[in-house]
Write an enzyme that holds these catalytic residues in place. Sequence first.
Site, PDB file in Angstrom:
ATOM      1  CG  ASP A 102     -18.929  16.385 -22.729  1.00  0.00           C
ATOM      2  OD1 ASP A 102     -20.022  15.798 -22.581  1.00  0.00           O
ATOM      3  OD2 ASP A 102     -18.391  17.073 -21.840  1.00  0.00           O
TER       4      ASP A 102
ATOM      5  CG  ASP B  64      -3.716   6.946   2.102  1.00  0.00           C
ATOM      6  OD1 ASP B  64      -3.344   5.759   2.046  1.00  0.00           O
ATOM      7  OD2 ASP B  64      -4.372   7.413   3.057  1.00  0.00           O
TER       8      ASP B  64
ATOM      9  CG  HIS C 156      -1.652   1.273   1.438  1.00  0.00           C
ATOM     10  ND1 HIS C 156      -2.510   1.869   0.535  1.00  0.00           N
ATOM     11  CD2 HIS C 156      -1.564   2.121   2.488  1.00  0.00           C
ATOM     12  CE1 HIS C 156      -2.922   3.032   1.037  1.00  0.00           C
ATOM     13  NE2 HIS C 156      -2.363   3.209   2.222  1.00  0.00           N
TER      14      HIS C 156
ATOM     15  CG  HIS D 121       0.978   6.987   4.158  1.00  0.00           C
ATOM     16  ND1 HIS D 121       1.348   6.190   3.106  1.00  0.00           N
ATOM     17  CD2 HIS D 121      -0.311   6.644   4.447  1.00  0.00           C
ATOM     18  CE1 HIS D 121       0.333   5.415   2.763  1.00  0.00           C
ATOM     19  NE2 HIS D 121      -0.687   5.655   3.564  1.00  0.00           N
TER      20      HIS D 121
ATOM     21  CD  GLU E 180      -3.664   6.550  13.089  1.00  0.00           C
ATOM     22  OE1 GLU E 180      -2.827   7.382  13.498  1.00  0.00           O
ATOM     23  OE2 GLU E 180      -4.844   6.531  13.459  1.00  0.00           O
ATOM     24  CG  ASP E 181      -1.923   1.463  10.567  1.00  0.00           C
ATOM     25  OD1 ASP E 181      -2.755   1.886  11.399  1.00  0.00           O
ATOM     26  OD2 ASP E 181      -2.103   1.493   9.340  1.00  0.00           O
TER      27      ASP E 181
HETATM   28 MN    MN Z   1      -2.633   4.713   3.896  1.00  0.00          MN
END
Ligand code: MN
Length: 573
Positions: A259, A138, A48, A72, A76-77
């Site tokens: 269009d 993301d 990811h 990133h 958090e993880d």
């Molecule tokens: Mn992410």
Amino acid sequence: MSATSLLEKLKIQARPTEDLELVKRAYDFAAQAHEGQKRKSGEPYIIHPLAVAEHLVELNLDTPTIAAALLHDVVEDTRYTLHDLRSEFGDEIAFLVEGVTKLDKIRYKGTERSAESLRKMFLAVAEDVRIVLLKLVDRLHNMKTLRHVAPEKQKRIALETLEIYAPLAYRLGIGELKGQLEDLAFPYVYPKEHEWLEKTVHDHFHNRRRYVEGLKPVVAEELVKEEIPFLDIHARAKHYYSLYKKILKYDMDISKVFDLVALRIILPNIEQCYAALGVIHKIWRPVPGLVKDYIALPKPNGYRSLHTTVFGPEGRTIEFQIRTKEMHEEAENGIAAHWAYSETKGTPAYTKHLTSFAPQKELLWIHQLREWQKDFENPDEFLESLKIDFFKNRIFVLSPKGDVFDLPEDATPIDFAYHVHSDIGNTTTGAKVNGKMVALDHTLKNGDVVEILTQKNKKPSSGWLSFIKSAQARKKVSAFMKKAREERLFEKPGGEIAELRLSAQDRLGLLRDVSSVFARQKVNMKNVASDTKNRFYPLFVIQASFKSRAELEKMMVKLKEVKGVEEVGYKLL
Ligand code: MN
């Protein structure tokens, strides 16, 4: 799973060796930190951040952003903290990762009225455009893998993508990303409509595509004949979701959407764009009202191109989009195109200012908006896009119900209370921030949830004026104080003497009418004087005593009703 293809792409862009080393180091750190973690799809987690980083390389973002993309989700993880990232990778990368982590906390729950506020808050919290770009990419990767997520979560995430992320991508001028986000969210948010469109459009779509492809050589031949050099001619199919919205506008009649598949011509410069438009109009008659010059008048998000719809062969209409290579890149990548890492421009714009990247990024952002402003015809549209720049000194806080309020930097719970309602401000006794009791002069921060405690007969305190930050709250507290001060003056025996000043067009019986107002209100006039010098209307100065402020206010209203009276003011003596 490795970073080989990522590093290859960076090498092609001729980034310096130390940049490649930094990216490699960030990759190794992230891979190790996420070791053993899996995506919902069962794949190793590192795919990811790697996918996000690769996309940002394609958008040509600077190397710190690529490294931040790899890292990133670490804070958090995983067990690593922001502090760890700072000591390992320095302030700038830690700042970018922190921004992404903060944005993770903003959730859209589907109440329409707060979508715009939430978009603003998103930008304000992000602080740096690179963080917004990282977050958009993301989200794109998460949308591509949304089928692996639990169904009850899918709809919320897709709706948030449609209402918050896609409009942000649009506002930043990243048309391609906006289209992809919308198309990925569409089937989850509107499954029936998506299915209907799929069925209705399919044949029509392929039919159109064949037709448009068939025109390519005709246009090319004509441009060559007129000696207009072109770089590319390609067919471009409309994104599904924007097509759906357009069909809604045309009462579900797909034949009215011109269009669906457009033909795009890319040319070296602006003069050739206009020349090409002339050539198209020479071959086919334009549909009146559909020639649009977004070069002279760009869209609020900076989009530039010439558009025209013509009656093509077999009397079928077709849209052309004519633009330079530069405009094309801008249209696809928007603000990212302006921020792109570029060897040809010498030192990359933002690595040059590593030491002072914070003020620099603001300058660039504002500069960008100023550039757009130059060509704006409609000031409202421009203001709308400029609002983001006003965020510099604003913070965004939430009420317990999730309503967003913007306040000046360093605002306090009292500022917040007055922004919600004057009555709430006036009766504030205490405040909770994120569930904890705080002092009334507590400094609020972006994203705080603020709850105000009130008591019916509570009054504002003059001490508040020493810490209030917003003009609105200050005005209301001051007005309350002035009123209270005056109220006290009336409390003495015999009341308070006020001097009323009337300017009036003089006429026979004016003073008599004024006197009778006083008589009817049972207020004695103590002194009457008039001043006619250097005045357009004579001024009458009347002194009288009043037992309450209410009595004085009532008198002012009645006096204004007297024929000839233009203005009434008062002064307490
Ligand atoms: Mn992410």
